[in-house]
Design a protein around this motif. Structure first.
Motif, PDB file in Angstrom:
ATOM      1  N   ARG A  47       0.802  -1.299   0.091  1.00 18.57           N
ATOM      2  CA  ARG A  47      -0.029   0.036  -0.064  1.00 18.57           C
ATOM      3  C   ARG A  47       0.905   1.351   0.114  1.00 18.57           C
ATOM      4  N   VAL A  48       0.240   2.332  -0.443  1.00 23.65           N
ATOM      5  CA  VAL A  48       1.009   3.682  -0.832  1.00 23.65           C
ATOM      6  C   VAL A  48       1.741   4.021   0.705  1.00 23.65           C
ATOM      7  N   LYS A  49       0.737   3.756   1.591  1.00 30.12           N
ATOM      8  CA  LYS A  49       1.264   4.487   3.014  1.00 30.12           C
ATOM      9  C   LYS A  49       2.609   4.059   3.575  1.00 30.12           C
ATOM     10  N   SER A  50       3.123   2.880   3.079  1.00 32.04           N
ATOM     11  CA  SER A  50       4.511   2.544   3.550  1.00 32.04           C
ATOM     12  C   SER A  50       5.507   2.279   2.552  1.00 32.04           C
ATOM     13  N   THR A  51       5.234   2.895   1.375  1.00 32.17           N
ATOM     14  CA  THR A  51       6.056   2.829   0.103  1.00 32.17           C
ATOM     15  C   THR A  51       7.569   3.381   0.647  1.00 32.17           C
ATOM     16  N   ALA A  52       7.775   4.415   1.264  1.00 34.35           N
ATOM     17  CA  ALA A  52       9.105   4.846   1.430  1.00 34.35           C
ATOM     18  C   ALA A  52      10.075   3.839   2.416  1.00 34.35           C
ATOM     19  N   GLU A 413      -1.996   4.164   9.945  1.00 33.37           N
ATOM     20  CA  GLU A 413      -1.618   5.175   9.239  1.00 33.37           C
ATOM     21  C   GLU A 413      -0.484   5.308   8.343  1.00 33.37           C
ATOM     22  N   GLY A 414       0.489   4.266   8.521  1.00 33.24           N
ATOM     23  CA  GLY A 414       1.457   4.150   7.536  1.00 33.24           C
ATOM     24  C   GLY A 414       2.804   4.210   8.150  1.00 33.24           C
ATOM     25  N   LEU A 415       3.677   3.320   7.712  1.00 38.77           N
ATOM     26  CA  LEU A 415       5.097   3.645   8.390  1.00 38.77           C
ATOM     27  C   LEU A 415       6.160   4.569   7.773  1.00 38.77           C
ATOM     28  N   ASP A 416       5.585   5.353   6.692  1.00 37.96           N
ATOM     29  CA  ASP A 416       6.393   6.194   6.146  1.00 37.96           C
ATOM     30  C   ASP A 416       6.639   7.520   6.979  1.00 37.96           C
ATOM     31  N   VAL A 417       5.616   8.003   7.601  1.00 37.36           N
ATOM     32  CA  VAL A 417       5.605   9.472   8.259  1.00 37.36           C
ATOM     33  C   VAL A 417       6.383   9.037   9.752  1.00 37.36           C
ATOM     34  N   TYR A 418       5.905   7.762  10.215  1.00 35.60           N
ATOM     35  CA  TYR A 418       6.279   7.856  11.786  1.00 35.60           C
ATOM     36  C   TYR A 418       7.677   7.119  11.743  1.00 35.60           C
ATOM     37  N   GLU A 419       8.230   6.088  10.808  1.00 41.59           N
ATOM     38  CA  GLU A 419       9.560   5.571  10.695  1.00 41.59           C
ATOM     39  C   GLU A 419      10.341   6.514  10.114  1.00 41.59           C
ATOM     40  N   HIS A 420      10.127   7.283   9.144  1.00 39.88           N
ATOM     41  CA  HIS A 420      11.008   7.860   8.418  1.00 39.88           C
ATOM     42  C   HIS A 420      10.631   9.414   8.409  1.00 39.88           C
ATOM     43  N   GLY A 421       9.760  10.060   8.698  1.00 35.05           N
ATOM     44  CA  GLY A 421       9.333  11.540   8.657  1.00 35.05           C
ATOM     45  C   GLY A 421       9.075  12.111   7.257  1.00 35.05           C
ATOM     46  N   GLU A 422       8.920  11.147   6.375  1.00 33.95           N
ATOM     47  CA  GLU A 422       8.558  11.642   4.860  1.00 33.95           C
ATOM     48  C   GLU A 422       7.463  10.675   4.383  1.00 33.95           C
ATOM     49  N   SER A 423       7.262  10.857   3.017  1.00 30.32           N
ATOM     50  CA  SER A 423       6.292  10.140   2.343  1.00 30.32           C
ATOM     51  C   SER A 423       6.788   9.920   0.808  1.00 30.32           C
ATOM     52  N   ALA A 424       6.461   8.875   0.185  1.00 24.69           N
ATOM     53  CA  ALA A 424       6.905   8.526  -0.896  1.00 24.69           C
ATOM     54  C   ALA A 424       6.248   9.367  -1.951  1.00 24.69           C
TER      55      ALA A 424
END
Length: 426
Positions: A47-52, A413-424
């Protein structure tokens, strides 16, 4: 004239060495290019929310894994030793090789990275990035180098000397030309164990226990990734010859090119037919995985089988992949978003065993008897048990010590923002 004739053999030898070195490095580049292929396949199937997060894991597999494999893994894999090689810590001078040792290290490094990156897709969308980093360390310095030492490093599974374990037991040795077992099933079995321990994604199974489909966000990316992997496989399999010329006991790389491609095509087509028959529609996602299943299946015996055997191995791999995906998802209740366990674990195992059937000299279907088939089955089981067992110890230990899984809120809510602080995607 006499002086010129004396120089000719050396000149020819230098040209052959140069040609083989260039081919090895070109093949290493192709295998390296499989990293973005894996990244795109895994990103497209999730899914898009964990792409980064997915892209970062594929990047880290290669960056951290390369450093660790250079530091210790290469020595453990190719050093002198019975169970595992002697570590040499940065020093490459221990290995006597016709080819430049630095180039051989690079070639082996990209294979190690391939084994490592298989796991990221199976555990996608719910695994802590910090814990994935720890796993990368273990596979680069221990799991892959040890099983690699048993096989490509001159260890007991491929030791063909008279009186060796395999020769005494089977009269022949284990054969894995480019890594159906050594690379792909190692990654596949670790992926299966890791996905089982981390647990399914939220919403994957209903209260009634039935599996629910969670579609990936971009099949265009996934399709492009498969084409890139297919392209990279022409370095993965033919490159394992480590020579451009088919001389002596070397198989011409053109033969390996042909068997590799035929198996990929057969795997993709049979997955298309099987998905159409089973689900009423020809599935693009399953057809893509069918191509990969055919590629994984042929990797062990691409040098030994005839073109017809390659088609058979690919076709069987494509069908068995779909059955394995269903079994893992609906019977074992293990959530593998990209089908890595079925494609790499199951088809890597099957392809290795089927080499014992379709090899034109020692294969059972060509009058070779059961010895070679038994050696293939034994080797695939031993390496699979090692990978799965070590994967269980590592992931279970990490889960107990620090926890493998992110919190439900982060997952939803997706790993991108919480784990990396950014979105793909912005």
């Amino acid at each position: 004239m006499a002086q010129e004739s004396e120089k000719t053999p050396d000149t020819i030898g230098d040209l052959v060495l140069g040609l083989n070195t260039v081919w090895m490095l070109l093949a290493a580049m192709l295998v390296f290019f499989m990293q973005p292929g894996f990244a795109l396949v895994e990103a497209g199937f999730t899914r898009v929310k964990s792409t980064a997060n997915i892209l970062m894991k594929n990047l880290v597999d290669f960056t951290l894994g390369s450093l660790l494999y250079w530091f210790i893994g290469f020595g453990l894999m190719f050093g002198v030793g019975s169970f595992v090689g002697m570590p040499h810590f940065f020093d490459l001078s221990f290995l006597d090789s016709e080819l430049p040792i630095e180039g051989f290290l690079i070639f082996q490094t990209v294979f190690c990275a391939t084994a490592a990156t298989i796991v990221s897709g199976a555990m996608a969308e719910r695994t802590k990035f910090s814990m994935y980093l720890v796993y990368t360390i273990f596979i680069s310095v221990l799991i892959y180098p040890v099983s690699g030492h048993w096989t490509w490093g001159g260890g007991w599974l491929m030791n063909g000397e008279e009186g060796s374990f395999m020769m005494n037991l089977f009269g022949t040795t284990f054969h894995d030309f480019a890594g159906s077992t050594i690379v792909h099933s190692v990654g596949g079995w670790i992926a299966l164990v890791g996905a089982a321990i981390v647990g399914p994604r939220i919403g994957k199974y209903g209260k009634d226990g039935k599996s629910r489909a969670i579609p990936g966000h971009n099949l265009t990316l996934a399709c492009l990734g498969v084409f890139i992997l297919w392209f990279g496989w022409f370095g993965f399999n033919p490159g394992s010859q480590l020579a451009a010329a088919g001389e002596g006991d070397r198989i011409a790389i053109s033969h390996v090119f042909l068997t590799t491609n035929l198996s990929a095509c057969a795997g993709g087509f049979m997955a298309l037919v099987m998905s159409w028959f089973k689900y009423g529609k020809p599935s693009l996602s399953l057809t893509l995985n069918g191509v990969l299943a055919g590629l994984v299946g042929i990797t062990a015996g691409c040098d030994l089988v005839a073109p017809e055997g390659a088609v058979a191995i690919g076709a069987i791999s494509g069908v068995m992949m779909i059955l394995a995906v269903d079994f893992i998802d609906k019977v074992l209740k293990i959530d593998d978003p990209v089908g890595a366990s079925a494609v790499h674990g199951v088809c890597g195992f099957l392809g290795t065993v089927m080499t014992g059937l379709f090899a034109t000299e020692e294969g059972l279907f060509y009058g070779g008897g059961f010895n070679f088939l038994s050696a293939q089955l034994f080797g695939a089981l031993v390496v699979g048990a090692w990978a799965a067992g070590m994967g269980y110890i590592i992931f279970k230990g990490l889960d107990k010590i620090h926890g493998l899984r992110v919190s439900p809120r982060v997952e939803e809510e997706g790993l991108d923002v919480y784990e990396h602080g950014e979105s793909a995607y912005n």
